[in-house]
Design a protein around this motif. Structure first.
Motif, mmCIF file in Angstrom:
data_model
loop_
_atom_site.group_PDB
_atom_site.id
_atom_site.type_symbol
_atom_site.label_atom_id
_atom_site.label_comp_id
_atom_site.label_asym_id
_atom_site.label_seq_id
_atom_site.Cartn_x
_atom_site.Cartn_y
_atom_site.Cartn_z
ATOM 1 N N ALA A 136 24.888 -28.437 21.462
ATOM 2 C CA ALA A 136 24.973 -29.976 20.479
ATOM 3 C C ALA A 136 23.575 -30.245 20.442
ATOM 4 O O ALA A 136 23.183 -30.633 21.409
ATOM 5 C CB ALA A 136 26.402 -31.163 20.789
ATOM 6 N N ALA A 184 28.241 -28.124 29.037
ATOM 7 C CA ALA A 184 27.972 -28.324 27.640
ATOM 8 C C ALA A 184 26.880 -29.100 27.609
ATOM 9 O O ALA A 184 26.243 -29.474 28.820
ATOM 10 C CB ALA A 184 28.988 -28.496 26.968
ATOM 11 N N VAL A 229 35.490 -29.197 27.721
ATOM 12 C CA VAL A 229 34.472 -29.482 28.395
ATOM 13 C C VAL A 229 35.087 -30.720 29.564
ATOM 14 O O VAL A 229 35.613 -31.725 29.363
ATOM 15 C CB VAL A 229 33.491 -30.268 26.955
ATOM 16 C CG1 VAL A 229 33.702 -31.831 27.060
ATOM 17 C CG2 VAL A 229 32.163 -29.951 27.689
ATOM 18 N N LEU A 275 31.025 -32.304 20.467
ATOM 19 C CA LEU A 275 31.145 -31.216 21.811
ATOM 20 C C LEU A 275 32.910 -31.541 21.302
ATOM 21 O O LEU A 275 33.860 -30.348 21.525
ATOM 22 C CB LEU A 275 30.608 -31.725 22.873
ATOM 23 C CG LEU A 275 29.426 -31.328 22.571
ATOM 24 C CD1 LEU A 275 28.688 -32.208 23.959
ATOM 25 C CD2 LEU A 275 29.566 -30.056 22.631
ATOM 26 N N VAL A 319 28.904 -32.610 30.533
ATOM 27 C CA VAL A 319 27.647 -32.513 29.500
ATOM 28 C C VAL A 319 25.996 -32.915 30.454
ATOM 29 O O VAL A 319 26.266 -33.391 31.142
ATOM 30 C CB VAL A 319 28.233 -33.107 28.574
ATOM 31 C CG1 VAL A 319 26.583 -33.289 28.181
ATOM 32 C CG2 VAL A 319 29.631 -33.464 28.032
ATOM 33 N N ARG A 369 29.735 -22.772 21.459
ATOM 34 C CA ARG A 369 29.817 -24.355 20.259
ATOM 35 C C ARG A 369 30.074 -25.311 21.685
ATOM 36 O O ARG A 369 30.359 -26.225 21.239
ATOM 37 C CB ARG A 369 31.695 -23.450 20.677
ATOM 38 C CG ARG A 369 32.301 -23.142 19.937
ATOM 39 C CD ARG A 369 33.653 -22.858 20.085
ATOM 40 N NE ARG A 369 33.845 -22.482 21.089
ATOM 41 C CZ ARG A 369 34.479 -22.710 22.587
ATOM 42 N NH1 ARG A 369 35.797 -24.035 21.937
ATOM 43 N NH2 ARG A 369 35.155 -22.966 23.750
ATOM 44 N N LEU A 370 29.433 -24.783 22.658
ATOM 45 C CA LEU A 370 29.322 -26.431 23.643
ATOM 46 C C LEU A 370 27.541 -26.556 24.141
ATOM 47 O O LEU A 370 26.913 -27.280 25.082
ATOM 48 C CB LEU A 370 29.418 -25.835 25.056
ATOM 49 C CG LEU A 370 31.120 -24.915 25.586
ATOM 50 C CD1 LEU A 370 30.936 -24.504 26.849
ATOM 51 C CD2 LEU A 370 31.289 -25.965 25.379
#
Length: 364
Positions: A233, A198, A256, A249, A259, A230-231
């Motif tokens: 933010a 993400a 996940v 997230l 990041v 969706r990943l």
């Protein structure tokens, strides 16, 4: 040259503008400004095109502003369009200030630090600069819709930006390879076997945040992976923004396992959210930031981060402005500028993109 009239007694028709000259010459408005103000940092071919457009359109520069600019206050302003809370919280700004100070240390120039927090303060500084109470301006942390660089250009005030408002930026700038740095970070996460990567972006009205998001997406494309929105933010380059984005997230993509954060400060906020959720770094979730600031070195575990040369950026910005002001000699070859895409734009030394480097620590 008398102003044009439209046939009615006493009614003056506006003369050609800087933008019209730029369109006729096929160059940016900043290039026209540099030619009009006698800057040596323009190629002979470009200068000839601009001078021809000036002659064809009958453009008359603002001689009052140019006359005022001929004087000198021996002072430059560093303008930061951010509130005090962000200025003092983010190591980026102290690094820029450090670099600018280094470049000015051997000169007689004074540095004025100005925070522009709202429209009223922006207008007030524009008036201050229009009166040429400083010789030049350095601007950092620019948002896409910030009109201040254009206002400074219109009044003949030399300015250098730290970063860009867009890919088409015409005002002189020093930037970092944000796309390449972000891409390297995400490629590293993928190479370490992370399956669900993400990202937490910076403020998306800032070109720097857009570039780091593009680097994230480019790495996924290069690995043959589709981008899952969706990943993604959206943060705001603050610790609180990173914390809120990480919680977001985890709520919509609990699987996940890595990041990439667009700043170390946001990574610090994300680290707190992960700890609150019982997720271990790097065992459960790998974490990478951007800046390689003191924040990265002091996190637990120490944060893998993309190093951008912040102090060097400040030093280069101030050096470029000194060159524009005629306080130092320009580079002999004039070949150190790029357009940030790997190719040269007339080897323009007024558009500089500095390399980044991934610094690996224990968060991955």
């Amino acid at each position: 040259m008398a102003a044009a009239r439209d046939g009615r007694a006493g009614v003056r028709r506006p003369g050609p503008t800087l933008e019209q000259v730029a369109r006729r010459a096929g160059v940016g408005r900043g290039t026209v400004s540099r030619v009009v103000n006698g800057s040596p940092r323009v190629s002979d071919r470009t200068r000839a095109a601009v001078e021809a457009a000036v002659a064809e359109l009958g453009y008359v520069p603002n001689r009052v502003a140019r006359a005022l600019a001929a004087g000198s206050t021996d002072a430059i302003a560093l303008v930061v369009p951010e509130p005090e809370t962000r200025f003092f919280a983010e190591p980026y700004f102290s690094g820029i200030l450090h670099g600018v100070g280094d470049a000015l240390a051997e000169t007689d120039m004074q540095l004025l630090l100005t925070l522009v927090r709202n429209e009223r303060e922006r207008e007030r500084f524009a008036q201050y600069a229009s009166a040429h109470r400083v010789d030049g301006v350095l601007l950092v942390s620019l948002h896409a819709d910030d009109p201040l660089p254009d206002l400074l250009e219109e009044c003949g005030m030399p300015a250098v930006l730290g970063g860009r408002r867009s890919a088409e930026e015409t005002v002189p700038y020093v930037d970092s390879d944000n796309v390449g740095g972000a891409c390297a970070a995400v490629e590293h996460l993928l190479a370490r076997g992370r399956a669900t990567v993400a990202t937490i972006t910076g403020s998306v009205d800032m070109y720097v945040a857009q570039c780091r998001l593009e680097g994230y997406r480019a790495a996924l494309r290069g690995a043959g992976r589709a981008t899952d929105e969706r990943l993604v933010a959206h943060g705001d380059f603050t610790e609180e923004g990173g914390h809120a984005a990480m919680r977001e997230l985890l709520g919509r993509a609990p699987e996940v396992d890595a990041v990439f954060c667009a700043s170390d400060v946001m990574a610090a906020g994300a680290r707190i959210a992960l700890r609150e959720a019982g997720r271990r770094v790097p065992d459960d979730v790998a974490l990478i930031g951007f800046d390689d600031s003191a924040v990265a070195r002091h996190m637990d575990p120490p944060l893998t981060s993309v190093r951008q040369p912040i102090v060097e950026t400040g030093r280069e910005m101030a050096g470029m402005l000194l060159e524009l002001l005629g306080k130092t000699d320009p580079p002999a070859d004039g070949t150190d500028g790029t357009d940030g895409t790997g190719g040269a734009e007339e080897a323009d030394p007024l558009h500089r993109v500095l390399p980044t480097e991934l610094v690996c620590r224990r968060s991955v």
